[in-house]
Design a protein around this motif. Structure first.
Motif, short mmCIF file in Angstrom:
data_model
loop_
_atom_site.label_atom_id
_atom_site.label_comp_id
_atom_site.label_asym_id
_atom_site.label_seq_id
_atom_site.Cartn_x
_atom_site.Cartn_y
_atom_site.Cartn_z
N LYS A 143 0.83 -1.21 0.00
CA LYS A 143 0.00 0.00 0.00
C LYS A 143 0.87 1.26 0.00
O LYS A 143 0.54 2.24 -0.68
CB LYS A 143 -0.93 -0.01 1.21
N ALA A 144 1.96 1.22 0.75
CA ALA A 144 2.86 2.38 0.80
C ALA A 144 3.47 2.68 -0.56
O ALA A 144 3.74 3.83 -0.89
CB ALA A 144 3.97 2.14 1.82
N GLN A 145 3.64 1.64 -1.36
CA GLN A 145 4.21 1.81 -2.70
C GLN A 145 3.13 2.10 -3.75
O GLN A 145 3.44 2.30 -4.92
CB GLN A 145 4.97 0.53 -3.11
N GLY A 146 1.87 2.11 -3.31
CA GLY A 146 0.78 2.38 -4.23
C GLY A 146 0.38 1.20 -5.09
O GLY A 146 -0.39 1.35 -6.04
N ASP A 147 0.87 0.01 -4.75
CA ASP A 147 0.56 -1.20 -5.53
C ASP A 147 -0.62 -1.90 -4.86
O ASP A 147 -0.44 -2.86 -4.09
CB ASP A 147 1.78 -2.12 -5.59
N LEU A 148 -1.84 -1.44 -5.15
CA LEU A 148 -3.01 -1.98 -4.49
C LEU A 148 -3.32 -3.40 -4.91
O LEU A 148 -3.85 -4.20 -4.12
CB LEU A 148 -4.22 -1.07 -4.76
N HIS A 149 -3.00 -3.75 -6.15
CA HIS A 149 -3.24 -5.12 -6.61
C HIS A 149 -2.37 -6.10 -5.82
O HIS A 149 -2.83 -7.19 -5.43
CB HIS A 149 -2.94 -5.25 -8.10
N LYS A 150 -1.13 -5.73 -5.58
CA LYS A 150 -0.25 -6.57 -4.76
C LYS A 150 -0.76 -6.65 -3.33
O LYS A 150 -0.72 -7.72 -2.71
CB LYS A 150 1.18 -6.04 -4.78
N ALA A 151 -1.24 -5.53 -2.81
CA ALA A 151 -1.78 -5.51 -1.45
C ALA A 151 -2.97 -6.46 -1.34
O ALA A 151 -3.11 -7.19 -0.34
CB ALA A 151 -2.20 -4.09 -1.07
#
Length: 300
Positions: A143-151
């Protein structure tokens, strides 16, 4: 769950410590017990104990717990050097500890070394697939990296192991909504309602998602859950009252007339509109004409 008594005791100790009345260790212990974040105060008062050899010596084995607590608070406050010092002390004391290894990975994350942190977390999970903290850190890092799909992927894997974690289901629902994956979000709220049927906010969130999805069946179900929200909240949820009105208007357009079920809902619709008007008349009389016009346009 933090009770009112816990909150009162925390507030009392916090005030006492802040005004030099002592009780720093008791305060830090309560913060840890309640699992809440007071990072700036934990850092301040934790260091005051760690930097005083006499105070530190009275903690016995709890000294290492305090080092860990201060390290995490330091990372929250971006005091990287302090975190490094605390973790270094713990590493020397417990050189093979996976718990300290977790702190090392968190430190890499705090420094913004996300690739290295990911490698460290993956290694920890190879040793223990059930490590809840590591799973949650991977979600937070994505989430901190903005990768919501990975989250979403990380959180989904976590929930396969810990299906009873309601906070995780709620977070996953919010992630799906951010990605406009409303059917998946609806599934999450269904799980939450099954687990905690008396929590009105879950009914409301589920109704919102169904209303967003649209379609006659979804709208009819959304109206039912807006109604249950009103019931569970003692008729005081303005958003749910609006929801009933909006769903009714949308259903009437799609159904082109009221079917039997709609006729049975007339009282609910009229009551929702009446409660809204009464509430606005009391709380925001200047906005009452706008509400009246809006409800009229919905043909209620």
């Amino acid at each position: 769950m933090v009770t009112k008594l816990d909150e009162a005791e925390l507030k009392r100790l916090e005030s006492q410590v802040e005004h030099g009345g002592g009780g720093a260790w008791e305060y830090l212990t309560l913060v840890r017990k309640l699992k809440i974040r007071r990072s700036d105060k934990v850092l301040k008062h934790g260091l005051s104990i760690l930097n005083d050899s006499k105070k530190r010596s009275t903690l016995a084995d709890e000294e290492w717990t305090l080092y860990e607590q201060v390290a995490i608070a330091a990372m929250d406050c971006n005091s990287i050097e302090i975190a490094e010092d605390c973790i270094s002390v713990l590493s020397k004391k417990f050189p093979e500890s996976k718990r300290v290894g977790r702190l090392d990975a968190m430190l890499l994350e705090a420094k913004g070394s996300f690739e290295e942190a990911e490698i460290a977390y993956s290694s920890l999970l190879e040793d223990n697939q059930l490590d809840q903290v590591v799973h949650k850190r991977r979600v937070a890092m994505a989430k901190a990296q903005g990768d919501l799909h990975k989250a979403v992927g990380c959180l989904s894997r976590y929930l396969k192991l810990y299906m009873a974690d309601n906070d995780a289901w709620r977070e996953l629902a919010e992630l799906y909504i951010s990605l406009q994956m409303y059917k998946q979000a609806a599934f999450c709220y269904e799980e939450l309602i099954l687990a905690q049927p008396s929590v009105s906010l879950y009914h409301l969130a589920y109704a919102d998602v169904l209303y967003t999805l649209g379609g006659l069946e979804n709208l009819q179900t959304a109206r039912k859950y807006y109604a249950s929200t009103i019931d569970l909240s003692g008729g005081k949820n303005t958003r749910a009252l609006y929801g009933v009105c909006l769903c009714t208007a949308a259903i009437n357009q799609l159904a082109k007339g009221r079917n039997k079920e709609d006729k049975e809902s007339v009282d609910l619709q009229s009551l929702a509109a009446a409660v809204l008007e009464k509430d606005y008349k009391y709380r925001a009389p200047s906005k009452l004409p706008l509400l009246t016009t809006t409800l009229k346009n919905l043909k209620l």
